[in-house]
Enzyme design. Structure first.
Site, PDB file in Angstrom:
ATOM      1  N   SER A 167     -18.879  33.054   9.309  1.00 18.54           N
ATOM      2  CA  SER A 167     -19.846  32.930   8.220  1.00 18.54           C
ATOM      3  C   SER A 167     -19.181  32.370   6.974  1.00 18.54           C
ATOM      4  O   SER A 167     -17.954  32.269   6.896  1.00 18.54           O
ATOM      5  CB  SER A 167     -20.473  34.300   7.889  1.00 18.54           C
ATOM      6  OG  SER A 167     -19.483  35.191   7.403  1.00 18.54           O
ATOM      7  N   LYS A 222      -5.394  39.468  -3.456  1.00 22.55           N
ATOM      8  CA  LYS A 222      -5.403  38.014  -3.626  1.00 22.55           C
ATOM      9  C   LYS A 222      -4.215  37.540  -4.454  1.00 22.55           C
ATOM     10  O   LYS A 222      -3.683  36.443  -4.254  1.00 22.55           O
ATOM     11  CB  LYS A 222      -6.722  37.576  -4.272  1.00 22.55           C
ATOM     12  CG  LYS A 222      -7.953  37.868  -3.410  1.00 22.55           C
ATOM     13  CD  LYS A 222      -7.868  37.209  -2.041  1.00 22.55           C
ATOM     14  CE  LYS A 222      -9.148  37.370  -1.244  1.00 22.55           C
ATOM     15  NZ  LYS A 222      -9.082  36.695   0.080  1.00 22.55           N
ATOM     16  N   SER A 276      -8.243  33.926  -4.555  1.00 20.14           N
ATOM     17  CA  SER A 276      -9.465  34.020  -5.353  1.00 20.14           C
ATOM     18  C   SER A 276      -9.082  33.878  -6.813  1.00 20.14           C
ATOM     19  O   SER A 276      -7.941  34.154  -7.203  1.00 20.14           O
ATOM     20  CB  SER A 276     -10.141  35.385  -5.138  1.00 20.14           C
ATOM     21  OG  SER A 276     -11.132  35.628  -6.118  1.00 20.14           O
ATOM     22  N   ASP A 289     -13.474  35.942  14.477  1.00 16.13           N
ATOM     23  CA  ASP A 289     -14.218  36.782  13.547  1.00 16.13           C
ATOM     24  C   ASP A 289     -14.347  38.185  14.141  1.00 16.13           C
ATOM     25  O   ASP A 289     -14.289  38.352  15.364  1.00 16.13           O
ATOM     26  CB  ASP A 289     -15.612  36.187  13.293  1.00 16.13           C
ATOM     27  CG  ASP A 289     -16.221  36.647  11.983  1.00 16.13           C
ATOM     28  OD1 ASP A 289     -16.210  35.880  11.007  1.00 16.13           O
ATOM     29  OD2 ASP A 289     -16.699  37.808  11.923  1.00 16.13           O
ATOM     30  N   LEU A 328     -17.421  30.684   3.897  1.00 13.55           N
ATOM     31  CA  LEU A 328     -16.398  29.656   3.743  1.00 13.55           C
ATOM     32  C   LEU A 328     -15.726  29.334   5.072  1.00 13.55           C
ATOM     33  O   LEU A 328     -15.391  28.176   5.339  1.00 13.55           O
ATOM     34  CB  LEU A 328     -15.345  30.114   2.728  1.00 13.55           C
ATOM     35  CG  LEU A 328     -15.851  30.489   1.325  1.00 13.55           C
ATOM     36  CD1 LEU A 328     -14.688  30.917   0.441  1.00 13.55           C
ATOM     37  CD2 LEU A 328     -16.616  29.337   0.694  1.00 13.55           C
ATOM     38  N   PHE A 373     -18.906  31.303  -5.057  1.00 17.36           N
ATOM     39  CA  PHE A 373     -19.491  30.424  -4.052  1.00 17.36           C
ATOM     40  C   PHE A 373     -20.748  31.034  -3.442  1.00 17.36           C
ATOM     41  O   PHE A 373     -20.906  32.256  -3.377  1.00 17.36           O
ATOM     42  CB  PHE A 373     -18.478  30.128  -2.946  1.00 17.36           C
ATOM     43  CG  PHE A 373     -17.577  28.969  -3.256  1.00 17.36           C
ATOM     44  CD1 PHE A 373     -17.743  27.746  -2.623  1.00 17.36           C
ATOM     45  CD2 PHE A 373     -16.574  29.085  -4.203  1.00 17.36           C
ATOM     46  CE1 PHE A 373     -16.928  26.670  -2.924  1.00 17.36           C
ATOM     47  CE2 PHE A 373     -15.756  28.020  -4.516  1.00 17.36           C
ATOM     48  CZ  PHE A 373     -15.927  26.802  -3.869  1.00 17.36           C
ATOM     49  N   ASP A 391      -9.322  41.509  15.314  1.00 18.35           N
ATOM     50  CA  ASP A 391      -8.975  42.154  14.054  1.00 18.35           C
ATOM     51  C   ASP A 391      -7.664  41.556  13.561  1.00 18.35           C
ATOM     52  O   ASP A 391      -6.625  41.705  14.206  1.00 18.35           O
ATOM     53  CB  ASP A 391      -8.833  43.660  14.285  1.00 18.35           C
ATOM     54  CG  ASP A 391      -8.402  44.426  13.051  1.00 18.35           C
ATOM     55  OD1 ASP A 391      -8.219  43.801  11.987  1.00 18.35           O
ATOM     56  OD2 ASP A 391      -8.226  45.654  13.159  1.00 18.35           O
ATOM     57  N   THR A 416     -22.215  32.174  -0.717  1.00 18.52           N
ATOM     58  CA  THR A 416     -21.933  32.695   0.613  1.00 18.52           C
ATOM     59  C   THR A 416     -22.997  33.728   0.986  1.00 18.52           C
ATOM     60  O   THR A 416     -23.765  34.183   0.122  1.00 18.52           O
ATOM     61  CB  THR A 416     -20.551  33.361   0.642  1.00 18.52           C
ATOM     62  OG1 THR A 416     -20.555  34.463  -0.280  1.00 18.52           O
ATOM     63  CG2 THR A 416     -19.456  32.366   0.260  1.00 18.52           C
ATOM     64  N   TYR A 455      -8.964  44.223  -4.894  1.00 16.86           N
ATOM     65  CA  TYR A 455      -9.226  42.834  -4.517  1.00 16.86           C
ATOM     66  C   TYR A 455      -8.272  41.881  -5.220  1.00 16.86           C
ATOM     67  O   TYR A 455      -7.683  40.995  -4.610  1.00 16.86           O
ATOM     68  CB  TYR A 455     -10.680  42.486  -4.854  1.00 16.86           C
ATOM     69  CG  TYR A 455     -11.108  41.119  -4.362  1.00 16.86           C
ATOM     70  CD1 TYR A 455     -11.262  40.873  -3.000  1.00 16.86           C
ATOM     71  CD2 TYR A 455     -11.379  40.086  -5.261  1.00 16.86           C
ATOM     72  CE1 TYR A 455     -11.666  39.628  -2.543  1.00 16.86           C
ATOM     73  CE2 TYR A 455     -11.774  38.842  -4.809  1.00 16.86           C
ATOM     74  CZ  TYR A 455     -11.922  38.617  -3.450  1.00 16.86           C
ATOM     75  OH  TYR A 455     -12.308  37.384  -3.000  1.00 16.86           O
TER      76      TYR A 455
END
Length: 254
Positions: free
Chosen positions: A15, A164, A147, A36, A17, A193, A57, A195, A160
Site C-alpha cells: 500500500s 526515522k 521522514s 508486506d 508509498l 503524502f 515480518d 497515503t 517515530y
C-alpha cells in the site's frame, strides 16, 4: 544502474508509498517482489504488476531470509532493495495524569522502523555482495525511508522521530561500509503524502495539513516518491545521501 531487467524487493509494498514504488519499478522493466505483513495487500499489488507476492515480518530474521529465498528461487538475488515498510504513532512522554507512557509502544516503533529496516538491509546486502559487478563495479542499490519527522518531529512523535532519525544517521555509515562491495545506500525523507493512512483523517484535517506546505499546497502523491526512488536507482552517483521530499515543509510543534 538500469532498472530494466533487474530484480527488485519492495518492503511495505502492499500500500501507499511502497505500492507506488513497486508499480514504478515494474513499469520501468524490473521484476518486483512485494513484501508486506498483509498477504491480501501484497497479492493485490503483485497481481497488478505481474510481480511476486510475499508475506513477512521485517523484524524477524527467519521471515526475511525466507522472503529472500523465495525471490532468488523465482528470479535471482534482488539488486534493488526498497525499504519502505514502517509504522507511525503519536504518544506524549507523560500522560494527562502525569504518569509516564508505557515503554513497549516506543520500543515497537523503534523495532519496526529502525531495526526492521536494518535487518532487511544487512541480510540482502550479504547476498548482493556475492553477485557479479555491473557497470562502475556496482552490485546493488538500497533505499531507506525516513521522514521529515527525523528533523522536526511534532509533540508526541518521540518514538517515530527517533526511529526515522536513526535511519538518517545510519545512511552515510552504511554507504561507506558497503562501498567496498559496490552497493549504494540512499534515503528519502518524505513529508506529508496522500497515503491510505492519511486518507483516514477527516477531509478538513487533510486540507489543513496540505495548506501548511509552502509549495505545492497539496499532499504529496505516492507516485512522486516512487519517481525519486527510481531516479536514485538509475543515478549511480547518488550515494550516502538523505533527500527531503516535502514541498519545503517544516513541521510546526503540533
Amino acid at each position: 544502474m538500469k532498472i530494466e531487467g533487474q530484480v527488485a524487493l519492495v518492503t511495505g509494498g502492499g500500500s501507499g508509498l511502497g505500492a507506488a514504488t513497486a508499480v514504478a519499478l515494474a513499469q520501468a522493466g524490473a521484476k518486483v517482489a512485494v513484501l508486506d505483513v498483509g498477504a491480501d495487500k501484497a497479492q493485490a499489488v503483485a497481481q497488478q504488476i505481474g510481480g511476486l507476492a510475499l508475506t513477512g515480518d521485517i523484524t524477524d530474521t527467519a521471515s526475511v531470509e525466507a522472503a529472500l529465498d523465495a525471490v532468488e528461487k523465482a528470479w535471482g538475488t534482488p539488486r534493488i532493495v526498497m525499504n519502505i515498510a514502517g509504522i507511525g504513532t503519536a504518544k506524549r512522554v507523560l500522560n494527562r495524569d502525569g504518569t509516564p507512557s508505557p515503554l513497549d509502544g516506543f520500543e515497537r516503533v523503534i523495532r519496526v522502523n529502525l531495526l526492521g529496516t536494518y535487518n532487511v538491509l544487512r541480510l540482502a546486502a550479504a547476498r548482493i555482495a556475492k553477485l557479479d559487478p555491473l557497470e562502475d563495479g556496482e552490485r546493488g542499490v538500497m533505499l531507506m525511508t525516513a521522514s521529515v519527522a527525523a528533523y522536526d518531529g511534532q509533540v508526541g512523535q518521540q518514538a517515530y522521530s527517533a526511529s526515522k532519525g536513526g535511519i538518517v544517521g545510519m545512511t552515510l555509515p552504511l554507504a561507506r561500509d558497503l562501498a567496498q562491495f559496490g552497493i549504494r545506500v540512499a534515503t528519502i525523507a518524505p513529508g506529508l503524502f496522500s497515503t491510505p493512512l492519511m486518507k483516514e483523517l477527516p477531509e478538513e484535517v487533510q486540507a489543513s495539513l496540505a495548506n501548511s506546505i509552502p509549495f505545492p499546497k497539496r499532499l504529496g502523491h505516492p507516485e512522486e516518491f516512487a519517481a525519486l526512488a527510481a531516479h536514485i536507482v538509475t543515478n549511480t552517483h547518488l550515494n550516502g545521501e538523505v533527500i527531503r521530499l516535502d514541498g519545503a515543509l517544516r513541521m510546526a510543534p503540533r
